[in-house]
Design a protein around this motif. Structure first.
Motif, PDB file in Angstrom:
ATOM      1  N   ALA A  85       0.824  -1.213   0.000  1.00  0.00           N
ATOM      2  CA  ALA A  85       0.000   0.000   0.000  1.00  0.00           C
ATOM      3  C   ALA A  85       0.853   1.255   0.000  1.00  0.00           C
ATOM      4  O   ALA A  85       0.462   2.285  -0.566  1.00  0.00           O
ATOM      5  CB  ALA A  85      -0.937  -0.008   1.209  1.00  0.00           C
ATOM      6  N   MET A  86       2.040   1.202   0.616  1.00  0.00           N
ATOM      7  CA  MET A  86       2.928   2.365   0.580  1.00  0.00           C
ATOM      8  C   MET A  86       3.318   2.711  -0.850  1.00  0.00           C
ATOM      9  O   MET A  86       3.504   3.886  -1.200  1.00  0.00           O
ATOM     10  CB  MET A  86       4.180   2.094   1.405  1.00  0.00           C
ATOM     11  N   PHE A 246      11.941   3.850   6.517  1.00  0.00           N
ATOM     12  CA  PHE A 246      11.476   4.586   5.335  1.00  0.00           C
ATOM     13  C   PHE A 246      10.114   5.232   5.608  1.00  0.00           C
ATOM     14  O   PHE A 246       9.890   6.407   5.276  1.00  0.00           O
ATOM     15  CB  PHE A 246      11.403   3.610   4.160  1.00  0.00           C
ATOM     16  N   VAL A 247       9.216   4.492   6.244  1.00  0.00           N
ATOM     17  CA  VAL A 247       7.906   5.053   6.601  1.00  0.00           C
ATOM     18  C   VAL A 247       8.079   6.131   7.663  1.00  0.00           C
ATOM     19  O   VAL A 247       7.466   7.211   7.597  1.00  0.00           O
ATOM     20  CB  VAL A 247       6.952   3.943   7.066  1.00  0.00           C
ATOM     21  N   TRP A 263       1.347  11.402   2.362  1.00  0.00           N
ATOM     22  CA  TRP A 263       0.853  10.029   2.203  1.00  0.00           C
ATOM     23  C   TRP A 263       0.911   9.245   3.511  1.00  0.00           C
ATOM     24  O   TRP A 263      -0.035   8.532   3.864  1.00  0.00           O
ATOM     25  CB  TRP A 263       1.644   9.303   1.110  1.00  0.00           C
ATOM     26  N   VAL A 264       2.005   9.348   4.242  1.00  0.00           N
ATOM     27  CA  VAL A 264       2.121   8.595   5.488  1.00  0.00           C
ATOM     28  C   VAL A 264       1.092   9.089   6.504  1.00  0.00           C
ATOM     29  O   VAL A 264       0.460   8.290   7.208  1.00  0.00           O
ATOM     30  CB  VAL A 264       3.553   8.658   6.044  1.00  0.00           C
ATOM     31  N   ASP A 265       0.883  10.401   6.560  1.00  0.00           N
ATOM     32  CA  ASP A 265      -0.170  10.927   7.442  1.00  0.00           C
ATOM     33  C   ASP A 265      -1.529  10.342   7.069  1.00  0.00           C
ATOM     34  O   ASP A 265      -2.317   9.952   7.949  1.00  0.00           O
ATOM     35  CB  ASP A 265      -0.249  12.449   7.343  1.00  0.00           C
ATOM     36  N   TYR A 285      -8.171   0.798  11.424  1.00  0.00           N
ATOM     37  CA  TYR A 285      -7.464   0.401  10.203  1.00  0.00           C
ATOM     38  C   TYR A 285      -7.389   1.606   9.287  1.00  0.00           C
ATOM     39  O   TYR A 285      -8.341   2.379   9.172  1.00  0.00           O
ATOM     40  CB  TYR A 285      -8.229  -0.728   9.514  1.00  0.00           C
ATOM     41  N   GLY A 286      -6.231   1.795   8.649  1.00  0.00           N
ATOM     42  CA  GLY A 286      -6.042   2.900   7.716  1.00  0.00           C
ATOM     43  C   GLY A 286      -5.805   2.383   6.310  1.00  0.00           C
ATOM     44  O   GLY A 286      -6.513   1.506   5.827  1.00  0.00           O
ATOM     45  N   TYR A 287      -4.783   2.895   5.648  1.00  0.00           N
ATOM     46  CA  TYR A 287      -4.439   2.438   4.296  1.00  0.00           C
ATOM     47  C   TYR A 287      -3.590   1.167   4.391  1.00  0.00           C
ATOM     48  O   TYR A 287      -2.381   1.182   4.197  1.00  0.00           O
ATOM     49  CB  TYR A 287      -3.646   3.504   3.542  1.00  0.00           C
ATOM     50  N   SER A 288      -4.235   0.086   4.736  1.00  0.00           N
ATOM     51  CA  SER A 288      -3.597  -1.223   4.898  1.00  0.00           C
ATOM     52  C   SER A 288      -2.606  -1.266   6.055  1.00  0.00           C
ATOM     53  O   SER A 288      -1.735  -2.142   6.112  1.00  0.00           O
ATOM     54  CB  SER A 288      -2.913  -1.673   3.598  1.00  0.00           C
TER      55      SER A 288
END
Length: 353
Positions: A85-86, A246-247, A263-265, A285-288
């Protein structure tokens, strides 16, 4: 190894691996079942094969168990869902994807007319496609096991055909339901969007620039086929940690932005409350990514975790081989929540590293 059982594609490292600096080693102690436990006890009690703690970009704890070596690749299980997802954030930054509200059928037109009609990239990233799915590993006829059998049989196009055959259970975007098939479709759509294999894109965007020290791999559905974006990838412990870093660094490597800004936010913003949390520290749950009190977590079957504490500049990776039914003793303790207790002990040492 998984790569000897399933077809796979290599995620190639670059020519110049980047060594992770080391800080003063920590010695976390936590309490469980009325006793204090140190790192050795934690690993023995819970069949832990690897522990890595990175604080402020420095390794402050690294251990291996059960025969795993520092250059042996361990199965990610579903932690790779969060990693895949990242990459959507990278594709948006590159202009290959216009919006996560694009319909899935824009990238995978063979799904037109199926229950995935009207489902967007956002929906499959947040496990809210609305498609009926049974993720019951003990049921041989469950959807997840039919999916796994297609992978084991290396059937070209088999998973896509299975996903297109499923009925709709809820309106898209209305209900959270954990669905490994949704992440398969996310990975397939991403492959179409960037016009190259997912493994190659991961190599170009993350593995090489981040200085990963070993090649990794994605499982593919058949020889030369589509990568499985949501399970069964393989990588070494320190490269799990490098991905977490990296995240933590907001998708920026050596001053170069890889993920679109914000994107990470967005990934760490709750999309759905989790009705039956898999472990006590998770609520949403967020973006996976699984989310809780200060944590972004990538969770995988049998005890795989990447925990990212952004405010604390902390990454904790725990890899395990939890026993599975019917081999779980009746008196077995709660291993997943004991991992949380260990990680909380690491967090409490924040001022001492």
């Amino acid at each position: 190894m998984v790569d000897s059982l399933f077809a796979h594609r290599v995620i190639r490292r670059g020519d110049h691996p980047r060594e992770l600096p080391r800080g003063e080693e920590i010695a976390p102690v936590y309490r469980a079942e009325g006793s204090d436990h140190d790192l050795g006890s934690f690993m023995d009690r819970n069949r832990i094969v690897g522990v890595l703690v990175i604080r402020d970009g420095r390794i402050v704890l690294e251990r291996y168990g059960l025969g795993l070596g520092e250059h042996d690749r361990w199965s990610t299980m579903s932690t790779v869902k969060s990693m895949t997802a990242m990459l959507v954030g990278a594709a948006i930054h590159d202009g290959a994807i216009g919006s996560i509200d694009d319909p899935l059928t824009h990238y995978l037109p063979s799904l037109a007319g199926s229950a995935y009609e009207g489902v967007t990239l956002r929906h499959v990233m947040t496990m809210s496609s609305g498609v009926r799915w049974t993720e019951v590993y003990s049921d041989r006829n469950s959807d997840v096991n039919r999916y796994s059998k297609s992978l084991a049989d290396k059937v070209p196009g088999g998973v896509l055909k299975l996903m297109a055959s499923l009925p709709r259970a809820n309106p898209p975007g209305s209900t959270f339901l954990y669905n490994s098939g949704d992440t398969y479709l996310l990975g397939a759509a991403l492959t179409k969007a960037v016009g190259r294999p997912l493994a190659d894109y991961m190599s170009e965007k993350v593995w090489q620039p981040a200085g990963m020290e070993c090649d990794a791999f994605y499982t593919v559905e058949s020889e030369g086929g589509q990568e499985i974006g949501g399970s069964r990838a393989g990588m070494v412990l320190r490269d799990f940690g490098r991905f977490g870093q990296f995240v933590l660094d907001d998708g920026v490597i050596a001053g170069r932005r890889v993920l679109t800004e914000g994107w990470v936010d967005a990934a760490a913003t709750p999309a759905f409350a989790v009705p039956a949390p898999p472990v006590q520290d998770i609520t949403h749950y967020g973006y996976s990514w699984w989310l809780g009190d200060g944590v972004m977590a990538a969770l995988g079957h049998a005890g795989q975790r990447i925990d990212i504490f952004r405010k604390e500049r902390l990454v904790v990776v725990t890899l395990a081989a939890f026993p599975q039914p019917p081999y779980v003793p009746a008196t077995d303790h709660d291993r997943r929540n004991e991992v949380v207790a260990f990680t909380n002990a690491v967090r409490r040492l924040g001022g001492e590293s």
